[in-house]
Scaffold this motif. Structure first.
Motif, PDB file in Angstrom:
ATOM      1  N   MET A  34       0.883  -1.115   0.098  1.00  0.00           N
ATOM      2  CA  MET A  34       0.057  -0.020  -0.061  1.00  0.00           C
ATOM      3  C   MET A  34       0.749   1.177   0.041  1.00  0.00           C
ATOM      4  SD  MET A  34      -3.116  -1.103   2.635  1.00  0.00           S
ATOM      5  CE  MET A  34      -2.195  -1.496   3.905  1.00  0.00           C
ATOM      6  N   LEU A  35       1.856   1.262   0.826  1.00  0.00           N
ATOM      7  CA  LEU A  35       2.663   2.286   0.927  1.00  0.00           C
ATOM      8  C   LEU A  35       3.532   2.508  -0.348  1.00  0.00           C
ATOM      9  CD1 LEU A  35       4.394   2.315   4.534  1.00  0.00           C
ATOM     10  CD2 LEU A  35       2.571   3.926   3.680  1.00  0.00           C
ATOM     11  N   CYS A  36       3.762   1.381  -1.091  1.00  0.00           N
ATOM     12  CA  CYS A  36       4.711   1.646  -2.393  1.00  0.00           C
ATOM     13  C   CYS A  36       3.557   2.439  -3.314  1.00  0.00           C
ATOM     14  CB  CYS A  36       5.014   0.173  -2.912  1.00  0.00           C
ATOM     15  SG  CYS A  36       6.489  -0.484  -2.101  1.00  0.00           S
ATOM     16  N   ARG A  37       2.325   1.741  -3.216  1.00  0.00           N
ATOM     17  CA  ARG A  37       1.453   2.553  -4.426  1.00  0.00           C
ATOM     18  C   ARG A  37       1.170   4.004  -3.856  1.00  0.00           C
ATOM     19  NH1 ARG A  37      -2.910   4.772  -5.359  1.00  0.00           N
ATOM     20  NH2 ARG A  37      -4.305   4.176  -6.895  1.00  0.00           N
ATOM     21  N   LYS A  38       1.173   4.241  -2.657  1.00  0.00           N
ATOM     22  CA  LYS A  38       0.919   5.577  -2.426  1.00  0.00           C
ATOM     23  C   LYS A  38       2.225   6.562  -2.661  1.00  0.00           C
ATOM     24  CE  LYS A  38       0.754   8.491   2.079  1.00  0.00           C
ATOM     25  NZ  LYS A  38       0.285   9.568   1.472  1.00  0.00           N
ATOM     26  N   SER A  39       3.448   5.798  -2.667  1.00  0.00           N
ATOM     27  CA  SER A  39       4.680   6.645  -3.016  1.00  0.00           C
ATOM     28  C   SER A  39       4.609   6.748  -4.508  1.00  0.00           C
ATOM     29  CB  SER A  39       5.831   5.834  -2.443  1.00  0.00           C
ATOM     30  OG  SER A  39       7.092   6.574  -2.785  1.00  0.00           O
ATOM     31  N   LEU A  40       4.288   5.851  -5.215  1.00  0.00           N
ATOM     32  CA  LEU A  40       4.257   5.919  -6.568  1.00  0.00           C
ATOM     33  C   LEU A  40       3.367   7.295  -7.030  1.00  0.00           C
ATOM     34  CD1 LEU A  40       4.719   5.038  -9.545  1.00  0.00           C
ATOM     35  CD2 LEU A  40       2.752   3.298  -9.298  1.00  0.00           C
ATOM     36  N   LEU A  82       6.160  -1.633 -15.390  1.00  0.00           N
ATOM     37  CA  LEU A  82       6.703  -2.021 -14.110  1.00  0.00           C
ATOM     38  C   LEU A  82       6.027  -1.167 -12.954  1.00  0.00           C
ATOM     39  CD1 LEU A  82      10.565  -2.352 -14.946  1.00  0.00           C
ATOM     40  CD2 LEU A  82       8.876  -4.220 -14.633  1.00  0.00           C
ATOM     41  N   ILE A  83       5.831   0.106 -13.281  1.00  0.00           N
ATOM     42  CA  ILE A  83       5.214   0.841 -12.251  1.00  0.00           C
ATOM     43  C   ILE A  83       3.707   0.605 -12.272  1.00  0.00           C
ATOM     44  CG2 ILE A  83       7.106   2.794 -12.157  1.00  0.00           C
ATOM     45  CD1 ILE A  83       4.884   4.465 -13.811  1.00  0.00           C
ATOM     46  N   ASN A  84       3.262   0.206 -13.245  1.00  0.00           N
ATOM     47  CA  ASN A  84       1.884  -0.168 -13.229  1.00  0.00           C
ATOM     48  C   ASN A  84       1.539  -1.577 -12.247  1.00  0.00           C
ATOM     49  OD1 ASN A  84      -0.768   0.232 -14.305  1.00  0.00           O
ATOM     50  ND2 ASN A  84      -0.897  -1.124 -15.786  1.00  0.00           N
ATOM     51  N   GLN A  89      -0.302  -4.108  -7.381  1.00  0.00           N
ATOM     52  CA  GLN A  89      -0.164  -4.767  -6.015  1.00  0.00           C
ATOM     53  C   GLN A  89      -0.808  -3.975  -4.918  1.00  0.00           C
ATOM     54  OE1 GLN A  89       0.505  -7.810  -6.384  1.00  0.00           O
ATOM     55  NE2 GLN A  89       2.603  -7.857  -5.490  1.00  0.00           N
ATOM     56  N   GLY A  90      -0.407  -2.461  -5.018  1.00  0.00           N
ATOM     57  CA  GLY A  90      -1.226  -1.778  -3.862  1.00  0.00           C
ATOM     58  C   GLY A  90      -2.830  -2.026  -3.910  1.00  0.00           C
TER      59      GLY A  90
END
Length: 127
Positions: A34-40, A82-84, A89-90
Motif C-alpha cells: 500500500m505504501l509503495c502505491r501511495k509513494s508511486l 513495471l510501475i503499473n 499490487q497496491g
C-alpha cells in the motif's frame, strides 16, 4: 539504513513513504505494498506539478494519470509496465482479501526504487 537515502533534499518530503515501506516489507507486506502505491502516486503527481509537458487531466486518479498520453510519452513502455505493477499490487493489498507474501511486497519496493532513481536522474538540476 534506507535504500532511499540517495533522494536529494529537494524531494525529502517524497522520501518518507518509501522509507516507511522498507521498514514493513517483511513484517507487514500488505502495508508495504500500500505504501509503495501511495509513494508511486506522490511521485507521479510531483511530475505533473513540475513537468511543463504534462497537463493534469480532469480525472486525477493514479490510473488515469499513468495512462495519460503525455505521461506515456515520458515513460518508456517497459518502465510503465513495471510501475503499473506497483499500482496493481497496491490495489490488490487494499481492495481484496488476498494475502501478500513478503517477496511480492519486496518486488513492488524494488520497482518503486527504480522509478524513483529514474525521476531523480531525469529531473535533477545537476546535469
Amino acid at each position: 539504513m534506507s535504500n532511499f537515502k540517495f533522494i536529494p533534499a529537494r524531494w525529502k518530503h517524497l522520501a518518507e513513504v518509501p522509507q516507511e515501506a522498507e521498514k514493513h516489507v517483511y513484517s507487514a507486506p500488505l502495508y508495504c505494498a500500500m505504501l509503495c502505491r501511495k509513494s508511486l502516486e506522490e511521485w507521479v503527481r510531483w511530475m505533473y506539478e513540475h513537468d511543463p509537458d504534462l497537463e493534469l487531466p480532469y480525472d486525477t486518479s493514479l490510473n488515469t494519470l499513468m495512462h495519460n498520453q503525455g505521461f506515456q510519452k515520458l515513460v518508456a513502455p517497459t518502465q510503465f509496465n513495471l510501475i503499473n505493477l506497483i499500482r496493481k499490487q497496491g490495489n490488490k493489498a487494499v481492495h481484496t482479501a488476498k494475502s501478500m507474501n513478503p517477496l511480492e511486497a519486496l518486488h513492488s519496493l524494488k520497482l518503486l526504487y527504480g522509478f524513483v532513481v529514474w525521476i531523480v536522474q531525469v529531473y535533477s538540476d545537476e546535469k
